[in-house]
Design a protein around this motif. Structure first.
Motif, short mmCIF file in Angstrom:
data_model
loop_
_atom_site.label_atom_id
_atom_site.label_comp_id
_atom_site.label_asym_id
_atom_site.label_seq_id
_atom_site.Cartn_x
_atom_site.Cartn_y
_atom_site.Cartn_z
N ALA A 148 13.99 29.52 46.41
CA ALA A 148 14.32 30.15 45.13
C ALA A 148 14.57 29.11 44.05
O ALA A 148 14.11 29.25 42.91
CB ALA A 148 15.53 31.06 45.29
N LYS A 149 15.31 28.06 44.39
CA LYS A 149 15.59 27.01 43.40
C LYS A 149 14.32 26.30 42.97
O LYS A 149 14.12 26.01 41.79
CB LYS A 149 16.61 26.01 43.96
CG LYS A 149 18.01 26.54 44.01
CD LYS A 149 18.50 26.81 42.60
CE LYS A 149 19.95 27.19 42.58
NZ LYS A 149 20.41 27.49 41.23
N ARG A 171 12.86 26.62 39.14
CA ARG A 171 12.67 25.44 38.30
C ARG A 171 11.25 25.42 37.71
O ARG A 171 11.07 25.19 36.52
CB ARG A 171 12.92 24.17 39.11
CG ARG A 171 12.96 22.91 38.25
CD ARG A 171 13.34 21.65 39.04
NE ARG A 171 14.38 21.90 40.03
CZ ARG A 171 14.28 21.57 41.32
NH1 ARG A 171 13.20 20.99 41.78
NH2 ARG A 171 15.26 21.81 42.16
N GLN A 172 10.27 25.71 38.55
CA GLN A 172 8.89 25.72 38.07
C GLN A 172 8.65 26.88 37.10
O GLN A 172 7.98 26.71 36.08
CB GLN A 172 7.93 25.81 39.26
CG GLN A 172 7.96 24.58 40.13
CD GLN A 172 7.31 24.79 41.48
OE1 GLN A 172 6.88 25.88 41.83
NE2 GLN A 172 7.23 23.72 42.28
N SER A 173 9.22 28.03 37.40
CA SER A 173 9.08 29.18 36.50
C SER A 173 9.77 28.91 35.17
O SER A 173 9.25 29.25 34.10
CB SER A 173 9.65 30.44 37.14
OG SER A 173 8.89 30.81 38.25
N SER A 174 10.94 28.32 35.23
CA SER A 174 11.69 27.99 34.03
C SER A 174 10.88 27.09 33.11
O SER A 174 10.81 27.32 31.90
CB SER A 174 13.01 27.32 34.39
OG SER A 174 13.74 26.98 33.25
N ASP A 175 10.26 26.08 33.69
CA ASP A 175 9.41 25.17 32.91
C ASP A 175 8.24 25.94 32.28
O ASP A 175 7.91 25.73 31.10
CB ASP A 175 8.87 24.03 33.78
CG ASP A 175 9.95 23.05 34.20
OD1 ASP A 175 11.06 23.08 33.63
OD2 ASP A 175 9.68 22.26 35.13
N ASP A 205 0.29 31.30 42.83
CA ASP A 205 0.44 29.88 43.12
C ASP A 205 1.40 29.64 44.29
O ASP A 205 1.13 28.84 45.18
CB ASP A 205 0.96 29.12 41.89
CG ASP A 205 -0.02 29.08 40.74
OD1 ASP A 205 -1.22 29.36 40.95
OD2 ASP A 205 0.42 28.78 39.62
N ILE A 206 2.53 30.33 44.27
CA ILE A 206 3.55 30.13 45.29
C ILE A 206 3.07 30.61 46.66
O ILE A 206 3.25 29.92 47.66
CB ILE A 206 4.86 30.86 44.89
CG1 ILE A 206 5.47 30.19 43.66
CG2 ILE A 206 5.85 30.90 46.05
CD1 ILE A 206 6.51 31.04 42.94
#
Length: 158
Positions: free
Chosen positions: A22-23, A27-31, A122-123
């Motif tokens: 999740a972290k 982080r990638q989604s936030s960017d 992607d995930i």
């Protein structure tokens, strides 16, 4: 626990792995939200939730966006300030408000949902279609089980 009384390694626990995943994905989604739309992750989650489930109270928004009420309230207000969300008085709660998307909010919601769809591809792209389906089924079962546990352990409301 091992026969000698040694506890398992932290990284062997499913909850640790879920939190780590999740972290990493947050982080990638936030960017991506910041770079593409100029939104914070909380704002993007709120926009997605309002677009999917509107009309929502702030309390319901917090639950749908997986945020605490304060985070949801601040994110919703930022979306209101950007004219993406309309805040209006609740017809059922004199002190409450309901949140809905504006026309520009709806247009951005569609783009955010496309990004979410791409992020998921992607995930989970390292898994076959069958594995993805199996994982979805297992997650649904775990979530239902956890929800049941939470409900069972909640104090009764008089």
């Amino acid at each position: 626990m091992a026969a000698d009384g040694t506890p398992p390694a932290l990284q062997d626990f499913l909850t640790y792995r879920l939190h780590r995943l999740a972290k990493l994905t947050d982080r990638q989604s936030s960017d991506a939200y910041a770079n593409v739309f100029g939104l914070g992750v909380g704002e993007a989650r709120c926009l997605a939730a309002i677009g999917q489930f509107a009309p929502l109270s702030v309390k319901d928004l917090a639950a749908r966006a997986n945020l605490d009420k304060g985070q949801a309230s601040r994110a919703a207000q930022m979306l209101v300030d950007r004219a993406l969300v309309l805040k209006s008085a609740s017809e059922t709660d004199a002190r409450g408000v309901v949140l809905t998307l504006t026309r520009s909010g709806r247009a951005l919601w569609r783009k955010v949902m496309q990004l979410i769809e791409q992020r998921n591809a992607d995930i989970f792209g390292c898994l076959s279609s069958a594995e993805q389906h199996q994982l979805e089924t297992l997650f649904d079962r775990l979530i239902a089980h956890a929800d049941g546990r939470l409900e069972a352990s909640s104090p009764a409301t008089p």
